[in-house]
Write a protein that holds these residues in place. Structure first.
Motif, PDB file in Angstrom:
ATOM      1  N   GLU A 213      -5.466  39.534  26.235  1.00 40.90           N
ATOM      2  CA  GLU A 213      -6.147  39.534  24.915  1.00 40.90           C
ATOM      3  C   GLU A 213      -7.671  39.858  24.849  1.00 40.90           C
ATOM      4  OE1 GLU A 213      -5.154  41.128  21.074  1.00 40.90           O
ATOM      5  OE2 GLU A 213      -3.810  40.375  22.537  1.00 40.90           O
TER       6      GLU A 213
ATOM      7  N   ARG B  17      -0.729  37.940  20.022  1.00 40.96           N
ATOM      8  CA  ARG B  17      -1.704  38.792  18.925  1.00 40.96           C
ATOM      9  C   ARG B  17      -1.677  38.115  17.755  1.00 40.96           C
ATOM     10  NH1 ARG B  17      -2.943  44.016  19.335  1.00 40.96           N
ATOM     11  NH2 ARG B  17      -3.161  44.130  16.958  1.00 40.96           N
TER      12      ARG B  17
ATOM     13  N   GLU C 255      -0.269  38.554  11.177  1.00 40.23           N
ATOM     14  CA  GLU C 255      -1.102  39.270  12.008  1.00 40.23           C
ATOM     15  C   GLU C 255      -2.117  39.931  11.699  1.00 40.23           C
ATOM     16  OE1 GLU C 255       1.516  42.596  13.766  1.00 40.23           O
ATOM     17  OE2 GLU C 255       0.005  43.127  15.182  1.00 40.23           O
TER      18      GLU C 255
ATOM     19  N   LYS D  56      -2.421  46.965  22.591  1.00 40.23           N
ATOM     20  CA  LYS D  56      -0.925  46.886  21.998  1.00 40.23           C
ATOM     21  C   LYS D  56       0.126  47.065  23.142  1.00 40.23           C
ATOM     22  CE  LYS D  56      -0.783  47.370  17.101  1.00 40.23           C
ATOM     23  NZ  LYS D  56      -0.530  48.271  15.845  1.00 40.23           N
TER      24      LYS D  56
END
Length: 445
Positions: A136, A366, A436, A147
């Motif tokens: 990330e 995420r 999220e 993604k």
């Protein structure tokens, strides 16, 4: 409020991409590829080594296999915490990788069998969450490539896992088990060399004051809610892994004793080679799935994370029901199943796997609270601890039950996981989206 990450922890400056992604993803890809080569190379031999060389009973061998695989996923919980608070991710990767290499070379000595398994599991605890949690940090907030990064990384995992049975398995069967274990150790050393050589492309570590722990983000209701949601997902994945982790356990045994592996009169497929099929399907099918998901997302059609995972678990359940039917026919006719059925099972099972394991890893990456990403990734892997214990316990039923009934039972376990994931998705879909979005807002600060 959750503290924002230190500026030093941001992504490396944008330079020339490699294969459409930051260069650091290729470094992590190759590092994990060779680590998985070592891990799956040893795993391809483990059950056969115990039952054929060490003369351990099958039910005990299944329990040992399940316990070892479980602790491989247990140690990352503490390794992730140590990486986040004291060591830093890079030191944790280097220390963990060196420890794992030592354990693989120890496997070449029969008296060191159990200490070697423990050494590999301990090293893995530092290595596994510390490597994956750097993904990330390679991307700036809003970068659409992030993604698909976990699916690309998952290809690296499976490329190493594909090569491992072909190299380590062949050496173990043809020249001796210890040659296969030594090849796994060499793969781990290659992983460390790549990681060190490509270090400049990886995200920098947060600033640390000497040996003092890194500042710990405050725990508020949002953080607790996010963790509760992720832990609920992990608990269901435990059930799924009880079925999925039979690949190197009872599926390996069925390949030896229940499958006709003859291709010609003079040659039959080595039993360890079948374990390469899972990974072969992963890195051939992943680009197709990622392209399909990307096209759908551009049209505004995006399946919720949990519903993707439920679909994957259902497909895995159906694959075991297929084996139950094949085994029932084989037992009724007193013949071994043709090897093509096992190949077909691997294809179907792996397609289901692609909808649940990389998707779940991406979900945890995420939604991880700021400053606790390695710990959150470790929680995802921790599901593998209980899942492998369950898989080992299920493996003890391999001898008492007819193979058809055993595979039907395992298919039912995967089906239960699918139903639970789908129901959780219906109940918590809004929570998933809200949390999220909250995570994205924190990372954008």
């Amino acid at each position: 409020m959750i503290a924002a990450p230190a500026p030093a922890a941001g992504p490396p400056p944008r330079g020339r991409d490699w294969f459409g992604h930051p260069p650091g993803l290729s470094i992590l890809f190759l590092t994990e590829m060779w680590e998985m080569f070592s891990f799956f190379g040893m795993r391809a031999l483990l059950v056969y080594y115990m039952t054929l060389r060490l003369d351990i009973r099958q039910d005990h061998a299944s329990l040992i296999y399940g316990a070892y695989a479980a602790f491989v996923y247990f140690t990352p919980v503490f390794g992730g915490m140590a990486a986040d608070r004291w060591l830093g991710k890079r030191r944790a990767v280097l220390l963990g990788g060196a420890t794992m290499a030592l354990g693989h070379f120890m496997m070449a000595s029969e008296p060191l069998f159990y200490p070697a398994l423990a050494t590999i599991a301990l090293g893995n605890g530092l290595f596994l969450p510390s490597l994956a949690s750097q993904i990330e940090g390679l991307y700036r907030h809003g970068d659409p490539r992030s993604k698909s990064a976990y699916s690309v990384y998952y290809v690296g995992v499976n490329l190493g896992a594909f090569l491992a049975p072909l190299v380590c398995g062949t050496l173990g069967e043809a020249l001796g088990w210890h040659w296969g274990f030594a090849a796994a150790g060499i793969g781990m050393l290659a992983s460390l060399v790549i990681y060190v050589a490509g270090g400049r492309h990886l995200p920098p570590e947060p600033a640390r004051a000497g040996a003092a722990p890194a500042p710990r983000p405050p725990v508020d209701r949002a953080v607790l809610g996010r963790f509760a949601f992720l832990l609920g997902v992990a608990a269901i994945v435990v059930v799924f892994r009880g079925a999925y982790e039979q690949v190197g356990n009872t599926i390996a045994l069925w390949a030896e004793e229940g499958v006709d592996r003859h291709v010609t009169a003079g040659w039959s497929i080595p039993m360890t080679w079948f374990q390469a099929l899972d990974s072969l399907v992963v890195f051939t099918a992943t680009p197709l799935l990622v392209a399909r998901w990307t096209r759908l997302a551009r049209r505004g059609v995006e399946t919720p994370w949990l519903h993707k995972m439920a679909f994957g678990a259902a497909v895995v359940g159906l694959s075991y029901l297929l084996l139950a039917g094949v085994s029932a026919w084989s037992e009724a006719h007193g013949a071994r199943a043709n090897w093509a059925w096992l190949v077909g099972w691997f294809v179907l099972m792996t397609l289901g796997e692609l909808y649940i394991l990389p998707v779940g890893l991406g979900l945890f990456g995420r939604m991880a609270p700021a400053g606790l990403r390695a710990t959150s990734i470790a929680a995802w892997f921790f599901a593998g601890f209980f899942g492998n214990l369950l898989a080992g316990a299920l493996g003890t039923l391999w001898r008492p039950l007819p193979h058809a009934w055993f595979f039907a039972l395992v298919g039912g376990v995967a089906g239960l996981a699918a139903a639970l994931l789908y129901m959780l998705g219906l109940r918590m879909g809004r929570v998933e989206g809200r949390e999220e979005a909250a995570a994205a807002a924190v990372l954008s600060r």
